[in-house]
Design an enzyme around this catalytic site. Sequence first.
Site, PDB file in Angstrom:
ATOM      1  N   GLY A 184       0.843  -1.198   0.000  1.00  0.00           N
ATOM      2  CA  GLY A 184       0.000   0.000   0.000  1.00  0.00           C
ATOM      3  C   GLY A 184       0.867   1.233   0.000  1.00  0.00           C
ATOM      4  O   GLY A 184       2.024   1.188   0.424  1.00  0.00           O
ATOM      5  N   ASP A 218     -10.719   5.487  12.253  1.00  0.00           N
ATOM      6  CA  ASP A 218     -10.557   5.269  10.806  1.00  0.00           C
ATOM      7  C   ASP A 218     -10.883   3.819  10.444  1.00  0.00           C
ATOM      8  O   ASP A 218     -10.164   3.183   9.663  1.00  0.00           O
ATOM      9  CB  ASP A 218      -9.137   5.638  10.347  1.00  0.00           C
ATOM     10  CG  ASP A 218      -9.084   5.907   8.842  1.00  0.00           C
ATOM     11  OD1 ASP A 218     -10.165   6.070   8.221  1.00  0.00           O
ATOM     12  OD2 ASP A 218      -7.978   5.942   8.280  1.00  0.00           O
TER      13      ASP A 218
HETATM   14  N1  LIG Z   1       0.395  -5.702   8.790  1.00  0.00           N
HETATM   15  C1  LIG Z   1      -0.014  -5.705   7.533  1.00  0.00           C
HETATM   16  N2  LIG Z   1      -0.080  -6.837   6.804  1.00  0.00           N
HETATM   17  C2  LIG Z   1      -0.486  -6.819   5.519  1.00  0.00           C
HETATM   18  N3  LIG Z   1      -0.898  -5.719   4.855  1.00  0.00           N
HETATM   19  C3  LIG Z   1      -0.860  -4.556   5.535  1.00  0.00           C
HETATM   20  C4  LIG Z   1      -0.423  -4.462   6.895  1.00  0.00           C
HETATM   21  N4  LIG Z   1      -0.505  -3.185   7.292  1.00  0.00           N
HETATM   22  C5  LIG Z   1      -0.981  -2.503   6.230  1.00  0.00           C
HETATM   23  N5  LIG Z   1      -1.191  -3.293   5.180  1.00  0.00           N
HETATM   24  C6  LIG Z   1      -1.719  -2.925   3.843  1.00  0.00           C
HETATM   25  O1  LIG Z   1      -1.248  -1.642   3.510  1.00  0.00           O
HETATM   26  C7  LIG Z   1      -2.344  -0.723   3.380  1.00  0.00           C
HETATM   27  C8  LIG Z   1      -1.932   0.638   3.935  1.00  0.00           C
HETATM   28  O2  LIG Z   1      -1.546   0.474   5.295  1.00  0.00           O
HETATM   29  P1  LIG Z   1      -2.039   1.464   6.441  1.00  0.00           P
HETATM   30  O3  LIG Z   1      -3.507   1.594   6.340  1.00  0.00           O
HETATM   31  O4  LIG Z   1      -1.494   0.995   7.742  1.00  0.00           O
HETATM   32  O5  LIG Z   1      -1.269   2.766   5.984  1.00  0.00           O
HETATM   33  P2  LIG Z   1      -1.741   4.258   5.835  1.00  0.00           P
HETATM   34  O6  LIG Z   1      -0.544   5.040   5.484  1.00  0.00           O
HETATM   35  O7  LIG Z   1      -2.446   4.661   7.057  1.00  0.00           O
HETATM   36  O8  LIG Z   1      -2.714   4.135   4.610  1.00  0.00           O
HETATM   37  P3  LIG Z   1      -4.092   4.877   4.253  1.00  0.00           P
HETATM   38  O9  LIG Z   1      -3.824   6.319   4.290  1.00  0.00           O
HETATM   39  O10 LIG Z   1      -4.397   4.355   2.858  1.00  0.00           O
HETATM   40  O11 LIG Z   1      -5.104   4.400   5.256  1.00  0.00           O
HETATM   41  C9  LIG Z   1      -3.517  -1.377   4.131  1.00  0.00           C
HETATM   42  O12 LIG Z   1      -4.754  -0.953   3.613  1.00  0.00           O
HETATM   43  C10 LIG Z   1      -3.252  -2.859   3.897  1.00  0.00           C
HETATM   44  O13 LIG Z   1      -3.780  -3.292   2.664  1.00  0.00           O
HETATM   45 MG   LIG Z   2      -5.117   2.570   6.073  1.00  0.00          MG
END
Ligand SMILES: Nc1ncnc2c1ncn2[C@@H]1O[C@H](COP(=O)(O)OP(=O)(O)OP(=O)(O)O)[C@@H](O)[C@H]1O
Ligand SMILES: [Mg+2]
Length: 381
Positions: free
Chosen positions: A25, A139
């Site tokens: 992601g 969220d």
């Molecule tokens: N521990 C994990 N194992 C597998 N996939 C993960 C994990 N953590 C995150 N991801 C994947 O990565 C994506 C983005 O991670 P996360 O939501 O923690 O980051 P973010 O920077 O807050 O993203 P967003 O702004 O899109 O919410 C998640 O939607 C998921 O698909």
């Molecule tokens: Mg996220």
Amino acid sequence: MSDSFEKGRSLTIHDVEYVIQEPLGFGSYGAVFKCLNTVTKEQVVIKRCRLCRESGIQISEIREITQLKALKHPNIVKLLDVGIDDTHVYPILEWVMHDLAGIIYDRQIALNHAQLKGWMYQILSAVEYIHKNNILHRDIKPSNILVNQDGTIKLADFGLSRRVNPDEVNPRYTNKVVTIWYRAPELLLGDVQYTSAIDIWAVGCILGELLNQKPLFPSENPIEVLSMIFQLCGTPESRWKDACKLPYWKVLKPKKLRIPHFKEQFSRFVEHVPEVVDLLQRMLELDPKKRITATEALKHPWFHSEPKPDPTAGRLPYETRNELWLKNSVKQKEIPKKTVYNRLPSRSKKLCNDIPKRNKVCKKRKPDSPNDKRQQKRRRE
Ligand SMILES: Nc1ncnc2c1ncn2[C@@H]1O[C@H](COP(=O)(O)OP(=O)(O)OP(=O)(O)O)[C@@H](O)[C@H]1O
Ligand SMILES: [Mg+2]
């Protein structure tokens, strides 16, 4: 540590070498990669988040790291370690194969009732646990709910979460939280004294999305989201007397009275599984004070009727199904755009709720960059 964070490179954190394998992601605050711990041969996830010059660290990362360190629950993603260098912070998390955003929209996966019940039970168990620890997630959405191959749910992404003090008399929190499709009506109406009921609303939206295999309130415009909510849940009137005390009520109050339409919109479940429609209605109660809590929801008859919750009841694919897979499949036209309503909601859209002039459609803003001043200010609240 390595300067470039890309596939094939390696990075060393606390004397352990990790090989970067594949992107999972690209969030608002940095990239998320699946990595291999070369010592234990374990798959892990490393998020790379840029340090903010003024504060030294991204506020969202401090939140995520502190909350995850304190929270230990089988349905909450585990924080394994944290690396830091001059420019970035690197939380290391256990790797979970899928997320719900990918699972819901992979039409090859036939969702099974006992499995769906098993997932909802685990989501609510995680939410009950954080709420008992006075933490609001703020969220909850399908892409932040990870699912393992064996059906174990892991609640993730605590970047917007916050600890609350239940004894504080007049708390004020930012209402610019929760991705718009999953945002509770009190937030849309400008409430700054909200409670854990906002997380339950988002879980209710996810239950509806799992049942219908499409989102309940898919609009980027808060006025439209409110109107869709009123169409399904009815308008406030006697149902939610305090709505008129909220800041945006005067501008956003519905013009037409409506009654709830759960039975009509979920008619195919009413005959065989009326309990699930009842639970959905209680989670999507307009009045946050009347909305069911996570503890109450776990005792709801739906979870105790046949078939019993069984997260392993259906098969999941052996390739990752997550939001990134979904976005790529839409881009490559393997999944029709209209199945996911043209575009997935993005975090940047959360800023779109500086309402409130009726009929004035929210201006489009450029997506926030990690250094965006507005975004940084919002994150501090
Ligand atoms: N521990 C994990 N194992 C597998 N996939 C993960 C994990 N953590 C995150 N991801 C994947 O990565 C994506 C983005 O991670 P996360 O939501 O923690 O980051 P973010 O920077 O807050 O993203 P967003 O702004 O899109 O919410 C998640 O939607 C998921 O698909
Ligand atoms: Mg996220």
